[in-house]
Enzyme design. Structure first.
Site, PDB file in Angstrom:
ATOM      1  N   GLU A   1      29.204 -31.965  45.274  1.00 26.95           N
ATOM      2  CA  GLU A   1      27.913 -32.050  45.970  1.00 26.95           C
ATOM      3  C   GLU A   1      28.053 -32.775  47.299  1.00 26.95           C
ATOM      4  O   GLU A   1      27.488 -32.370  48.307  1.00 26.95           O
ATOM      5  CB  GLU A   1      26.861 -32.744  45.094  1.00 26.95           C
ATOM      6  CG  GLU A   1      26.391 -31.909  43.922  1.00 26.95           C
ATOM      7  CD  GLU A   1      25.741 -30.595  44.346  1.00 26.95           C
ATOM      8  OE1 GLU A   1      25.244 -30.505  45.475  1.00 26.95           O
ATOM      9  OE2 GLU A   1      25.748 -29.655  43.535  1.00 26.95           O
TER      10      GLU A   1
ATOM     11  N   TYR B   1      18.472 -35.531  46.750  1.00 29.52           N
ATOM     12  CA  TYR B   1      19.070 -34.238  46.394  1.00 29.52           C
ATOM     13  C   TYR B   1      20.298 -34.435  45.495  1.00 29.52           C
ATOM     14  O   TYR B   1      20.395 -33.836  44.411  1.00 29.52           O
ATOM     15  CB  TYR B   1      19.477 -33.462  47.668  1.00 29.52           C
ATOM     16  CG  TYR B   1      20.439 -32.361  47.329  1.00 29.52           C
ATOM     17  CD1 TYR B   1      19.975 -31.168  46.802  1.00 29.52           C
ATOM     18  CD2 TYR B   1      21.819 -32.542  47.451  1.00 29.52           C
ATOM     19  CE1 TYR B   1      20.861 -30.177  46.412  1.00 29.52           C
ATOM     20  CE2 TYR B   1      22.701 -31.564  47.062  1.00 29.52           C
ATOM     21  CZ  TYR B   1      22.214 -30.383  46.545  1.00 29.52           C
ATOM     22  OH  TYR B   1      23.104 -29.416  46.138  1.00 29.52           O
TER      23      TYR B   1
ATOM     24  N   ASP C   1      17.643 -28.333  48.612  1.00 27.28           N
ATOM     25  CA  ASP C   1      18.542 -28.310  49.772  1.00 27.28           C
ATOM     26  C   ASP C   1      18.052 -27.215  50.720  1.00 27.28           C
ATOM     27  O   ASP C   1      16.987 -26.629  50.501  1.00 27.28           O
ATOM     28  CB  ASP C   1      19.995 -28.091  49.326  1.00 27.28           C
ATOM     29  CG  ASP C   1      20.232 -26.683  48.781  1.00 27.28           C
ATOM     30  OD1 ASP C   1      19.234 -25.955  48.544  1.00 27.28           O
ATOM     31  OD2 ASP C   1      21.395 -26.311  48.615  1.00 27.28           O
TER      32      ASP C   1
END
Ligand code: SF4
Length: 353
Positions: free
Chosen positions: A38, A121, A139
């Protein structure tokens, strides 16, 4: 949402289960791997980032190995990916988790957000994908998908719309398979509901999409126009002493923090390249720099500005440097360049030395 949420969830996950790309971090639920992927893919295209992900995991296979490394070794492994604060935050987070969390990731998104480099996020992604916590993520891809699914006409760059999109992401979430749902939404945005020319006729959720039913898919989402990116002309002094070159380490905090570079600066309006090189010598290094020949002219784009680097070979009258522009200076030979993390712009001329 048109035609009900349950049918939407079923259509989306049926498509995802059959069509999802086989990415290395999708074969695991290890929070370390999910976290790394990520962070790494945040500002990097997946095809570019995947080899970095695999190399990084080989070098630092788990949290403990990463926490015990040096920051320089981590930056070196990150070299070329840009946004180096991500690498420094990874390193700091690994140390905090090892020291204060018994080497384990917390499952709570609120606690995850207390760690360096982990925002709303990333916390949602780790919590939902690694631990199955029913929490949404948002996102760029998911913003676009939601704006079209719900036919939002407000600019998605406005803070109020961002808040609304988080609410819609939460309302749309499939709480039975939150990790897969979040990844499916990202996958849909990356492969079907793409920015220009969305592939609506092969979209698994077309019948649920308000933009499609109103023929708005090519005009949504609306964006706020971006500012023009500034462009800077810079000189770089490659100061040679026999077969060694002078490099300095940038301060840890701030832009390109902790990376090594050749001394350089922006060319001021009233000076030419050679004047700027002499000024760097006098003001930055406090030694007399004698400009030599031009090595290369290199262009490079960062997110907020572009640079043209005019790279000159130089000599210096003395070798002792007195400067606070960098935290450390070293004279190094080209065969040891690969031990130092350099900014991406430098890699465009390093091989010429
Ligand atoms: Fe995106 Fe088109 Fe699918 Fe709507 S129908 S979600 S606009 S790809």
């Amino acid at each position: 949402m048109r035609h009900g949420r349950t049918k939407f969830h079923a259509a989306l996950l049926q498509w995802y289960d059959a069509e999802a790309r086989d990415l290395p971090w999708r074969r695991t639920q290890d929070p370390y791997c999910i976290w790394l992927s990520e962070i790494m893919m945040q500002q990097t295209r997946i095809d570019q980032g995947t080899p970095y992900y695999e190399r990084f995991l080989k070098r630092f296979p788990d949290l403990q190995t990463l926490a015990q490394a040096t920051e320089e070794a981590v930056l070196k492994q990150w070299e070329g990916l840009g946004y180096y604060s991500r690498a420094r935050n990874l390193y700091r987070t690994a140390q905090i988790l090892t020291d204060q969390y018994h080497g384990r990731f917390p499952e709570s998104p609120e606690v995850l957000q207390l760690l360096p480099g982990i925002g709303k996020y990333t916390a949602g992604a780790i919590a939902s994908i690694a631990f199955g916590v029913p929490v949404p993520v948002l996102d760029g891809n998911i913003k676009r998908v939601l704006a079209r699914l719900y036919a939002l006409v407000e600019s998605i760059d406005l803070p109020a719309t961002d808040k609304r999109l988080w609410e819609l992401a939460a309302a749309t979430l499939n709480v039975k398979r939150p990790g897969d749902h979040n990844q499916a939404m990202m996958e849909l945005g990356a492969r079907v509901c793409i920015p220009a020319g969305p592939l609506c006729f092969s979209c698994p959720v077309q019948r649920h999409c308000r933009a499609f039913s109103a023929s708005l898919q090519d005009t949504l989402p609306h964006r706020t126009p971006k500012k023009v990116v500034p462009h800077h002309e810079m000189v770089v002094a490659v100061i040679a002493n026999q077969d060694a070159y002078l490099i300095g380490k940038r301060p840890s905090q701030g832009f390109l923090g902790g990376l090594w570079e050749f001394p350089g600066d922006r060319i001021q309006k009233t000076e030419g390249c050679e004047d700027a090189l002499r000024r760097i010598g006098e003001e930055m290094l406090r030694l007399k720099v004698v400009p030599g020949g031009l090595v290369a002219v290199v262009r490079h784009a960062y997110t907020h500005f572009k640079v043209t680097l005019h790279v000159y070979r130089c000599t210096a009258v003395k070798r002792r440097i007195c400067s606070d522009a960098h935290t450390e200076y070293r004279w190094v030979t080209p065969d040891s360049f690969d031990q130092y993390p350099f900014p991406a712009g430098h890699h465009k001329f390093l091989k010429l030395l």
